[in-house]
Design an enzyme around this catalytic site. Structure first.
Site, PDB file in Angstrom:
ATOM      1  N   ASP A  96     169.823  40.571  95.558  1.00  0.00           N
ATOM      2  CA  ASP A  96     169.312  39.297  94.634  1.00  0.00           C
ATOM      3  C   ASP A  96     169.932  39.875  93.096  1.00  0.00           C
ATOM      4  O   ASP A  96     170.063  40.795  92.905  1.00  0.00           O
ATOM      5  CB  ASP A  96     167.823  39.755  94.317  1.00  0.00           C
ATOM      6  CG  ASP A  96     167.043  39.026  95.520  1.00  0.00           C
ATOM      7  OD1 ASP A  96     167.729  38.634  96.334  1.00  0.00           O
ATOM      8  OD2 ASP A  96     165.604  38.926  95.308  1.00  0.00           O
TER       9      ASP A  96
ATOM     10  N   HIS B 238     172.426  45.066 100.968  1.00  0.00           N
ATOM     11  CA  HIS B 238     172.519  44.566 102.102  1.00  0.00           C
ATOM     12  C   HIS B 238     174.197  44.625 102.693  1.00  0.00           C
ATOM     13  O   HIS B 238     174.899  44.158 101.809  1.00  0.00           O
ATOM     14  CB  HIS B 238     171.857  43.603 102.687  1.00  0.00           C
ATOM     15  CG  HIS B 238     170.272  43.682 102.654  1.00  0.00           C
ATOM     16  ND1 HIS B 238     169.494  43.843 103.783  1.00  0.00           N
ATOM     17  CD2 HIS B 238     169.340  43.848 101.601  1.00  0.00           C
ATOM     18  CE1 HIS B 238     168.414  43.911 103.526  1.00  0.00           C
ATOM     19  NE2 HIS B 238     167.991  44.311 102.061  1.00  0.00           N
TER      20      HIS B 238
ATOM     21  N   SER C  45     171.066  47.727  88.406  1.00  0.00           N
ATOM     22  CA  SER C  45     172.309  47.965  88.342  1.00  0.00           C
ATOM     23  C   SER C  45     173.157  46.906  88.575  1.00  0.00           C
ATOM     24  O   SER C  45     172.870  45.815  88.524  1.00  0.00           O
ATOM     25  CB  SER C  45     172.740  49.250  88.857  1.00  0.00           C
ATOM     26  OG  SER C  45     173.942  49.715  88.347  1.00  0.00           O
TER      27      SER C  45
END
Length: 288
Positions: A93, A150, A254
């Protein structure tokens, strides 16, 4: 005027003790005192408008400490995975900082700033060579975002590199102001072999990012150290991951940079600089 403001915001970071502040944050985010951790979590949810309905564990006070809440798992249906042959799934995200071509080994950071693939991957010409004239996507995670990382595409892990470095902020303002930001900050590089050639997922640390983990090595940093550390995974022992599998997590926010080799992928025209993205959505398609 904006650039001047960016520089004014960035210059104190050159003298700020980034690693010390991050180690303090590491300790604070793991405090188990009920009153403290619940207040910490509740304040964060209120400030960043966190939607707990997306989480597997929806009771914020059920988490053992703030970091467990921060790296919480989401319900699978909360992040549908891009499907179809050749789909590249967004690994996190966040928002799109930049996408483009690695032109002669150079990756665009922000107006007036670029850095080399060789520097990003820890100073190895051999590691950088497969990505020459390839493609990159830089994705920024704000504190409010989901912080697990992911797999963008099916692949086999071939190596990992921990590159010590600074811990500047990785906010858009800092990216505009500090040259070679992502090649200066501490980072963990995961290298994969895929059906369309090499792929790298670079997890870039930042101030207050107190730890970076991978699912195969657990906590990689801390310790920070001063020496580049390398791991290789022989083909008969290397873990394989499918698109969408969890491969790591940031303990605080980050940036993730995804690299592919030449003639491997096309980024979708539906995303661009500043676009908000969710883990699993279509980031691009393979060319092969």
């Amino acid at each position: 005027m904006m650039l001047l403001i960016d520089y004014l915001k960035a210059w104190p970071q050159y003298v700020m003790p980034g690693h010390l502040l991050s180690r303090l944050m590491y300790a604070l985010t793991r405090v188990r005192i009920r009153a403290f951790k619940n207040l910490f979590i509740d304040t964060f949810i209120r400030l960043y408008k966190v939607d707990m309905q997306e989480a597997v564990e929806q009771n914020p006070h059920a988490y053992e400490h703030f970091n467990a809440f921060f790296t919480r798992a989401l319900r699978p249906e909360a992040r549908p995975l891009a499907d179809g042959a050749g789909a590249i799934a967004c690994p996190v995200d966040g928002s799109v900082s930049q996408t483009g071509t690695i032109a002669d080994g150079s990756i665009f950071q922000a107006k007036g700033h670029s850095y080399s693939t060789e520097e990003l991957l820890g100073g190895s010409r051999e590691r950088a060579a497969p990505f020459h004239n390839g493609s990159f996507a830089t994705l920024y995670l704000a504190p409010s975002n989901y912080h697990r990382i992911h797999m963008p595409f099916d692949g086999r892990l071939t190596g990992m590199v921990h590159v010590p470095g600074r811990l500047f902020s990785v906010s858009p303002a800092t990216a505009r102001a500090i040259p070679q930001l992502f090649a200066r900050n501490e980072r963990v590089v995961a290298l994969f072999e895929t059906d369309v050639g090499p792929m790298a997922v670079v997890m870039v640390g930042a101030v207050f990012v107190a730890s970076i983990e991978t699912v195969w090595a657990r906590q990689v940093t801390p310790p920070a150290g001063r020496i580049i550390r390398q791991w290789s995974y022989p083909e008969n022992e290397a873990p394989c991951f499918a698109r969408g599998d969890e491969i790591g997590r940031f303990n605080m926010g980050s940036t993730v940079i995804v690299l592919f080799g030449p003639d491997a992928v096309n980024w979708t025209s539906e995303i661009g600089h500043g676009s908000g993205v969710c883990m699993g959505q279509l980031l691009g398609k393979t060319q092969r």
